[in-house]
Design an enzyme around this catalytic site. Structure first.
Site, short mmCIF file in Angstrom:
data_model
loop_
_atom_site.label_atom_id
_atom_site.label_comp_id
_atom_site.label_asym_id
_atom_site.label_seq_id
_atom_site.Cartn_x
_atom_site.Cartn_y
_atom_site.Cartn_z
CE1 TYR A 60 0.86 2.27 -2.11
CE2 TYR A 60 2.09 0.71 -3.44
CZ TYR A 60 1.32 1.00 -2.33
OH TYR A 60 1.03 0.00 -1.46
CB VAL A 102 9.24 3.92 -2.97
CG1 VAL A 102 8.06 4.84 -2.68
CG2 VAL A 102 10.29 4.67 -3.78
CB VAL A 134 11.02 7.82 -7.04
CG1 VAL A 134 11.65 8.55 -8.20
CG2 VAL A 134 11.44 6.38 -7.01
N GLY A 135 13.26 9.99 -5.84
CA GLY A 135 14.69 10.29 -5.67
C GLY A 135 15.08 10.53 -4.23
CG ASP A 175 13.15 20.99 -29.13
OD1 ASP A 175 13.45 19.81 -28.87
OD2 ASP A 175 13.46 21.95 -28.39
CE1 TYR A 205 8.41 -4.93 -6.17
CE2 TYR A 205 6.28 -4.32 -5.27
CZ TYR A 205 7.06 -5.18 -6.02
OH TYR A 205 6.49 -6.29 -6.58
CG ASP A 206 14.17 -2.04 -1.81
OD1 ASP A 206 13.31 -2.83 -1.37
OD2 ASP A 206 14.88 -1.33 -1.10
CE1 TYR A 207 9.58 -0.67 -8.66
CE2 TYR A 207 9.33 0.89 -6.85
CZ TYR A 207 8.80 -0.07 -7.70
OH TYR A 207 7.48 -0.40 -7.57
CG ASP A 251 6.43 4.33 -6.36
OD1 ASP A 251 5.52 3.80 -7.03
OD2 ASP A 251 6.83 3.85 -5.30
CG HIS A 275 4.87 -8.56 -9.96
ND1 HIS A 275 5.65 -8.00 -8.98
CD2 HIS A 275 5.09 -9.89 -9.90
CE1 HIS A 275 6.30 -8.97 -8.35
NE2 HIS A 275 5.97 -10.13 -8.89
CU CU Z 1 5.58 -6.06 -8.42
#
Ligand code: CU
Length: 653
Positions: A301, A384, A309-310, A599, A387-389, A303, A610
């Protein structure tokens, strides 16, 4: 505890206070009217993205009061699939541009809200899928469908569809945790425009894991422990920060807070002591690739670029998600019809004690001094899928900036092919037979995966003219200048071109990257700077020739440096969903521009690989990752000598 929220109605004025303030509800509606008048919103056109098109940096820095307000919309016709990238000017009440995408080269628009409903209906109506579920002895009424972005894996006749691939789970009771009961071996491929299942892969059957994962069920979790006594955080005189609209001031820091449905929290014009540090900081992309090579090889994904994601930001609750003296900002996003939706208390601002700032007991003069560190925290949390971030930005008294992601929620699961090891039986040889996942409950597996975030750091250390140096440390061999072999040297390499600045971290060399001003110096006559300290976790582990690698090119390096270009906003490109690959950072640096004294924008890939643990099930304790930016010769000495002792009795008399 106080909740000093900036409410949406306070920010709903058609005239935002600053050109970088998020789009307001009134602006979304005004932009919608412009698009309607231009004939762009005939049914069934939906908004896959809708947000502020920020003015060019030069305009904001030189003439903020006259900067034009623009919105950008990604439109998709749900019947034809026609996808249009639209920019409207609110200032000029006109459509600025409307480009129709060619999905074969441009990719597809992100998933829209209504896709979730469509997928569930279409899959459950499909006779072949129903038959496959009946063969497994499953009741279709108890099944939850999970649409997953498809990537681009071929064959070409599949890739040209707007599609998702669907994995399924059993949720037998209302409060059951579906992720505990994956139906493995089968996936439905759904064409979102034709609204039909066009392919089913049904490769193997494994028992649906049975153990409940309902972590809120007393039968599962046991009675709540009673041994935790209250911790209360009080600031009787209130917090030390000032939040004025979206402008935030704390100690010597100042910045503006933004929010976007795709990127989530964005920070702007970060400065310290009225000296610029970064023009903009955000996490514009992340990819979560899974490492199971069987029928679900496509599971990955993006996200932000695929799911926004927002848009899924949580409304935070005082006393639950946040404790202490909290100020909240609401976020205004839109639904897929382009109408505003306010996420109350989406952004949390507060101040934390952070232990010792500095401390010394001097053996010669007897001085015993101690100072407390504090940090200003700007954060939001989003959900999402499974999962939660939490996205946290920290600003410290000593000039340190830290970005921390807190990953929690529920693992994405599969059935464990080794099947339910039990106490007393010999330990299964998981590493050799089933190397791609961990058994986290009987018969339940969680595949190994990565969470690779991409930070976009538009650095402006003491101004726009910046450069990047790579600093490695190494021990030197015994020689004439180093007779006892103790020498440790810092090797500094200036990264002068974009091609040279695509870099990997090195734990063995303690590699850091220093962003320096090419115009300002400190009292030693050396450039003022900020150093990026990476965590040096693995980059993308997919094979270099994997289809995913082409689409997630940003994740193949820890560092990229690009010359500022307002079109270079998203690490994997503007349109990520089903994009064939090659967009984003690898394309941004293809021109190999000079980045020395220019710049520049620094891009940093970080995040864990993970390997799930049993302790991550059924809900995962927060796993942290991030990076740190520390002033390096930005100040002439420790800038916190003026921080007073924490209490009148320190040091003890
Ligand atoms: Cu994970």
């Amino acid at each position: 505890m106080t909740d000093t929220a900036v409410r949406a109605d306070e920010t709903a004025s058609p005239q935002p206070a600053h050109p970088l303030d998020p789009a307001t509800a009134a602006e979304y509606l005004a932009g919608r009217e412009i698009m309607t008048a231009a004939g762009l919103l005939a049914a069934p056109v939906r908004f896959a993205y809708y947000g502020l098109e920020e003015p060019p940096k030069g305009d904001v820095l030189t003439s903020p009061d006259t900067a034009e307000r623009r919105l950008r919309a990604f439109l998709v016709n749900l019947d034809t699939g026609e996808s249009t990238d639209v920019v409207v000017s609110l200032t000029g009440s006109a459509v600025v541009s409307a480009r129709t995408l060619d999905p074969r080269t441009d990719g597809q628009m992100p998933i829209v809200d209504s896709d979730f409903v469509t997928v569930d209906e279409v899959v459950k109506a499909d006779p072949a899928w129903r038959a496959a579920m009946e063969r497994r002895g499953l009741d279709v009424a108890t099944i939850r469908t999970c649409p997953i972005t498809a990537g681009a894996f071929g064959p070409p006749e599949d890739d040209r569809r707007r599609m998702v691939r669907v994995l399924s789970f059993v949720q037998a009771r209302e409060h059951d945790l579906a992720w505990a009961h994956p139906i493995d071996g089968i996936a439905a491929y759904v064409d979102l425009i034709e609204k039909k299942v066009f392919k089913i892969t049904d490769e193997f059957e494994l028992p649906v894991p049975a153990e409940s994962g309902d972590y809120d069920d007393e039968q599962v979790r046991g009675p709540h422990r009673t041994s935790l006594r209250p911790i209360e955080i009080t600031q009787p005189q209130g917090p030390s920060f000032i939040l004025n609209g979206h402008a935030l001031h704390w100690q010597d820091w100042s910045m503006r807070i933004g929010f976007d449905a795709r990127e989530g929290l964005t920070l702007h014009q970060i400065s310290l002591d009225e000296r610029p540090v970064a023009y903009r900081a955000s996490i514009p992309e992340m990819v979560v690739p899974y490492g199971d090579p069987k029928f679900r090889y496509w599971q990955a994904y993006f996200d932000a670029g695929e799911y926004l994601v927002g848009k899924w930001a949580n409304s935070l609750e005082l006393g639950c998600d946040c404790v202490g003296e909290i100020a909240y900002l609401d976020a205004t996003v839109t639904d897929d019809t382009g109408r505003p939706r306010v996420i109350k208390n989406a952004i949390c601002v507060h101040e934390e004690d952070f232990g010792i700032l500095w401390k010394h007991t001097d053996i010669f003069n007897g001085s015993a001094q101690s100072r407390r560190q504090r940090r200003l925290v700007v954060s939001y949390f989003t959900t999402v899928g499974n999962y939660d971030y939490g996205f946290y930005w920290y600003f410290y008294l000593d000039g340190t900036i830290e970005c921390e992601i807190k990953a929690t929620g529920v693992l994405f699961t599969s059935a464990y092919p080794g099947g339910g090891g039990s106490a007393g039986s010999p330990p299964p040889s998981q590493q050799s037979e089933h190397p791609y996942s961990t058994e986290v409950a009987p018969g339940l597996a969680a595949p190994i995966h990565q969470h690779l975030f991409s930070a976009r750091l538009d650095m402006t250390v003491d101004g726009l003219a910046n450069a990047v140096e790579e600093v490695d440390v190494s021990g030197l061999p015994i020689g004439l200048d180093n007779p006892y072999g103790n020498a440790i040297a810092a090797n500094v390499t200036r990264l002068t071109r974009e091609s040279q600045a695509a870099r990997k971290a090195s734990i063995s060399h303690g590699r850091t990257w220093r962003i320096i001003s090419t115009e300002h110096t400190n009292r030693f006559g050396r450039p003022t700077g900020y150093t990026l300290y990476p965590e040096s976790a693995p980059t993308l582990l997919a094979d270099p020739d994997a289809p995913l690698t082409a689409r997630a090119g940003f994740a193949t390096n820890h560092l990229w440096v690009t010359r500022y270009d307002p079109a270079h906003r998203y690490s994997a490109g503007d349109f990520v969903n089903q994009h064939p690959g090659g967009a984003g950072l690898p394309a941004f640096v293809a021109g190999d521009q000079d980045i020395d004294g220019a710049d520049i924008v620094v891009w940093h890939t970080f995040g864990p690989t993970h390997v799930p643990r049993p302790e991550d099930w059924p809900v995962m304790p927060v796993a942290r990752c991030g990076f740190t930016l520390k002033p390096t010769g930005f100040f002439d000495r420790n800038p916190t000598l003026d921080v007073p002792p924490p209490s009148p009795h320190c040091p003890p008399a």
